[in-house]
Design a protein around this motif. Structure first.
Motif, short mmCIF file in Angstrom:
data_model
loop_
_atom_site.label_atom_id
_atom_site.label_comp_id
_atom_site.label_asym_id
_atom_site.label_seq_id
_atom_site.Cartn_x
_atom_site.Cartn_y
_atom_site.Cartn_z
N ARG A 174 -57.11 51.74 32.55
CA ARG A 174 -57.00 50.59 31.67
C ARG A 174 -56.71 51.01 30.22
O ARG A 174 -56.55 50.17 29.34
CB ARG A 174 -58.29 49.76 31.73
CG ARG A 174 -58.58 49.24 33.12
CD ARG A 174 -59.95 48.59 33.22
NE ARG A 174 -60.08 47.41 32.42
CZ ARG A 174 -61.19 46.65 32.36
NH1 ARG A 174 -62.25 47.00 33.09
NH2 ARG A 174 -61.24 45.58 31.61
N LEU A 175 -56.68 52.33 30.00
CA LEU A 175 -56.40 52.86 28.68
C LEU A 175 -55.06 53.59 28.71
O LEU A 175 -54.63 54.09 29.74
CB LEU A 175 -57.51 53.83 28.25
CG LEU A 175 -58.91 53.22 28.11
CD1 LEU A 175 -59.97 54.31 28.02
CD2 LEU A 175 -58.98 52.29 26.91
N TYR A 198 -56.54 58.67 23.86
CA TYR A 198 -56.23 57.28 24.22
C TYR A 198 -55.86 56.48 22.98
O TYR A 198 -56.51 56.60 21.93
CB TYR A 198 -57.45 56.61 24.88
CG TYR A 198 -57.82 57.15 26.23
CD1 TYR A 198 -56.89 57.25 27.27
CD2 TYR A 198 -59.13 57.56 26.49
CE1 TYR A 198 -57.25 57.73 28.51
CE2 TYR A 198 -59.50 58.04 27.74
CZ TYR A 198 -58.55 58.13 28.75
OH TYR A 198 -58.91 58.61 29.98
N ARG A 199 -54.85 55.64 23.13
CA ARG A 199 -54.42 54.81 22.00
C ARG A 199 -55.49 53.81 21.59
O ARG A 199 -55.63 53.48 20.41
CB ARG A 199 -53.12 54.07 22.38
CG ARG A 199 -52.43 53.37 21.22
CD ARG A 199 -51.07 52.83 21.63
NE ARG A 199 -50.16 53.89 22.02
CZ ARG A 199 -49.46 54.64 21.15
NH1 ARG A 199 -49.59 54.42 19.85
NH2 ARG A 199 -48.65 55.58 21.58
N GLU A 200 -56.27 53.32 22.54
CA GLU A 200 -57.29 52.29 22.24
C GLU A 200 -58.61 52.88 21.76
O GLU A 200 -59.51 52.12 21.39
CB GLU A 200 -57.56 51.44 23.49
CG GLU A 200 -56.34 50.72 24.04
CD GLU A 200 -55.55 51.55 25.03
OE1 GLU A 200 -54.66 51.00 25.72
OE2 GLU A 200 -55.80 52.78 25.12
N ALA A 201 -58.75 54.19 21.79
CA ALA A 201 -60.03 54.82 21.46
C ALA A 201 -59.93 55.60 20.16
O ALA A 201 -58.89 56.17 19.84
CB ALA A 201 -60.47 55.76 22.59
N ARG A 202 -61.04 55.60 19.43
CA ARG A 202 -61.10 56.34 18.17
C ARG A 202 -62.35 57.20 18.12
O ARG A 202 -63.34 56.91 18.79
CB ARG A 202 -61.09 55.36 16.97
CG ARG A 202 -59.74 54.70 16.75
CD ARG A 202 -59.80 53.68 15.64
NE ARG A 202 -59.97 54.26 14.31
CZ ARG A 202 -58.98 54.72 13.56
NH1 ARG A 202 -57.74 54.69 14.02
NH2 ARG A 202 -59.21 55.20 12.35
N LYS A 203 -62.24 58.25 17.30
CA LYS A 203 -63.35 59.17 17.09
C LYS A 203 -63.75 59.07 15.62
O LYS A 203 -62.91 59.23 14.74
CB LYS A 203 -62.89 60.59 17.45
CG LYS A 203 -63.85 61.69 17.16
CD LYS A 203 -63.37 63.00 17.81
CE LYS A 203 -61.92 63.30 17.51
NZ LYS A 203 -61.39 64.42 18.25
#
Length: 648
Positions: A174-175, A198-203
């Protein structure tokens, strides 16, 4: 080992509330497959905020469904200035029956002072989530050195967060893989914050927090901010006064010893030790702080790799530590490659991760907590590494612009029609510019330096594994992370300080993550006293003369180290635990790499240019340029990570 935290928040739609608790349970299972499923504090579908904490290898301590009207915190890590915080909050020694938990203390600090001030006052390593009931917002934050990471991802109007990237495994399909971030992995060998694969996830970067406002319209407003300044920026306005060399040395000695003492605790302790200043000083001070003989651990190599073990042995004999040498050969290093996905949830391509993993497992057999010298290279700035870049750029710019352009055109043409001649000319120019390094692609280094208009561009050239990652990752548009932020050569001192700061912010977090993840996988606690807040604040205010003198970096740190170890033992060439991957890739790991770099597979997956990757691989197998090992290792680490996450 620090617990893992994770959780989720959703808009208050019935469909989302019904699946929220299931998503958090799946996250816990992905992080810890052997964990027992806990009892939930509230029935599924009754709350739009769920927190979970995983402790140890087999226990999920709780999955909490939060009440919308009550504040709540989820904390992992350690607060080192607990007494000072309690005093500042107005708690006397007799006010509390027992010492408070860190989570309780952080909650009270945030409620009293607000998020930015409370986070700035904490000295420690941490990742936290705080539900602010009054403002109807979720706040996520990580510490000032990112000893602990915190990630978040949005799936529709559901927000997921975790201190362990494995929590996103169940949602891989889904990511979307971020091709721009992948190009950064190819260039650097790691993913600088705030980017993830992942484009939808950030750190969350160091010293940052993110706030998510729960909106009745079923959307979620996100804002990010910095709660403290960079740990690596010079603050000359706040200079601690005209300290003499002796006064500054005494102060640094005291601060580092305090940082070590505050991290000792009640567990058995030891130290990783190479032959360098940082790890040697930490080992010496740890022995002083504990008042007893400590175990020290070093890696030795059999074969072609640079071996620091003999030098480390001499230092250990001088200090009187119980010294442990772990000798590795290429077969042992190759066998450790299969454990990388279990150890590093994010793709990381650093050859020293292999010996670090093995050393952590060995240390766990004798101690519960190991001390590391990570960060010592950055607290006073890596001027010795970065000054040659500045001087090389000056040499290049001493040539007229038409001459530099002509040389670039000649090299570019020869690179296409006569690579051997082009490489020979580039090698000659690299020697004249004094940047010749057999472990680097001198052709690309010379081209990059001749094209550089400022110190930032030159620094990017030297740190990069490839000059144009888009050639390997078609369609990518690599983000700029600060290399082009106006490095004016006319203000040399300011430009060099700016490069030192950027180098520390970009290169230190993956070094920390390499060590922390290796220790976590071995169920070993790790302490990094060079990341102490008071120590870093002091170093950030020091004048340059105490950091860099007579072409030597870390001048002040050296003066402290010489108090514990003779200069003759410390002033030796330093290489760390990096290894030469090329022979292992050509022999022990040949079949493994061939599988991951199979042309049909690369074409089917669509992330890399199959022909370019196969050409690089074939040239490497044929022994044409060992510098290719780093760029290939970046690609191999992504491919291995993809196997693990895509097959979940």
């Amino acid at each position: 080992m620090d617990p893992t935290i994770c959780g989720a928040i959703a808009a208050r739609s019935r469909q989302e509330l019904g699946c929220l608790s299931q998503m958090v349970a799946e996250m816990c299972q992905a992080i810890c497959p052997s964990c027992h499923q806990p009892q939930r504090s509230m029935p599924p579908g009754t709350s739009n905020i769920i927190f979970a904490k995983i402790i140890g290898a087999r226990t999920t301590s709780s999955i909490r469904s939060l009440l919308y009207e009550q504040p709540s915190a989820l904390f992992t890590g350690t607060v080192y200035n607990k007494s000072a915080l309690l005093d500042a909050l107005g708690f006397g020694r007799g006010d509390l029956a027992t010492p408070p938990e860190d989570e309780w203390l952080v909650t009270h600090a945030i409620q009293r002072w607000g998020v930015p001030k409370a986070l700035k006052e904490i000295s420690g390593k941490f990742a936290l989530a705080f539900w602010d009931a009054q403002e109807r917002r979720l706040v996520l934050a990580s510490d000032r050195s990112t000893e602990l990471n915190l990630y978040y991802a949005k799936i529709g109007t559901i927000l997921l967060f975790s201190s362990d990237f494995r929590a996103f495994k169940p949602f891989h399909r889904r990511l979307e893989i971020d091709r721009d971030a992948l190009s950064m992995l190819v260039r650097y060998g790691y993913l600088p914050a705030p980017y993830t694969i992942y484009r939808e996830a950030r750190k969350l970067p160091a010293s940052h927090f993110a706030a998510f406002l729960s909106d009745p319209s079923e959307s979620m407003k996100v804002s990010e901010g910095r709660y403290a300044e960079s740990l690596y920026e010079r603050h000359s306005i706040q200079s601690p006064g005209q300290l003499s060399d002796l006064e500054a040395t005494d102060r640094l000695d005291t601060l580092l010893l305090n940082g070590i003492t505050s991290r000792v605790g009640n567990s058995s302790v030891g130290a990783f030790m190479s032959s360098g200043f940082d790890s040697t000083l930490v080992a010496a001070m740890l022995q002083k702080a504990t008042g007893r003989r400590i175990p020290t651990f070093t890696i030795g190599f059999q074969g072609v790799h640079f071996d620091e073990a003999p030098a480390a042995r001499l230092i250990a004999e001088h200090l009187g530590t119980s010294h442990q040498e772990i000798y590795l050969d290429d077969k042992m290093l190759a066998a450790a490659v299969l454990d990388i996905p279990k150890t590093y949830p994010e793709p990381l391509a650093d050859s020293s991760q292999l010996p670090t993993m093995i050393m952590a497992r060995s240390a766990k057999q004798l101690v519960d907590t190991v001390f590391s010298g990570d960060g010592g290279d950055c607290i006073l700035g890596e001027y010795t590494v970065l000054m040659p870049i500045y001087r090389a750029l000056l040499r290049a710019q001493s040539l007229s612009l038409p001459v530099r352009r002509a040389l670039c055109n000649i090299l570019t043409v020869l690179g296409g029609i006569h690579p051997q001649l082009g490489s020979s000319i580039a090698g000659y120019l690299a020697k004249r510019l004094k940047i010749a390094d057999p472990g680097r692609d001198m052709f690309l280094d010379v081209l990059g330096l001749l094209r550089s208009s400022d110190l930032g561009a030159a620094g990017l050239t030297v740190i990069s594994r490839v000059s144009d990652p888009a050639l390997f990752v078609p369609g990518s548009d690599e983000p700029d992370i600060g290399w082009h932020d106006g490095f004016a050569l006319g203000r040399a001192a300011a430009a060099i300080d700016q490069l030192v700061k950027l180098d520390a912010e970009v290169t230190l977090p993956p070094v920390i993550r390499k060590t922390v993840s290796a220790c976590e996988h071995a169920s070993l606690n790790v302490a990094m006293p060079f990341m102490d807040r008071e120590l870093l604040d002091f170093c950030s205010m020091l004048p340059r003369r105490l950091k860099y003198r007579r072409d030597r970096s870390k001048w002040l740190l050296r003066q402290v180290a010489y108090r514990y170890t003779p200069k003759a033992l410390l002033d030796l060439p330093k290489r760390g635990f990096s290894i030469w991957l090329s022979p292992i890739l050509r022999r022990e790991l040949r079949d493994w790499a061939e599988h991951l770099l199979n042309e049909k597979r690369l074409e089917s997956e669509g992330f890399f240019d199959p022909k370019r990757v196969r050409r690089e691989w074939q040239l490497h197998v044929d022994g044409v340029g060992d510098f290719r090992e780093e760029r290939l290792w970046s690609i191999l680490m992504f491919q291995q990570w993809l196997d693990t996450f895509a097959s979940y």
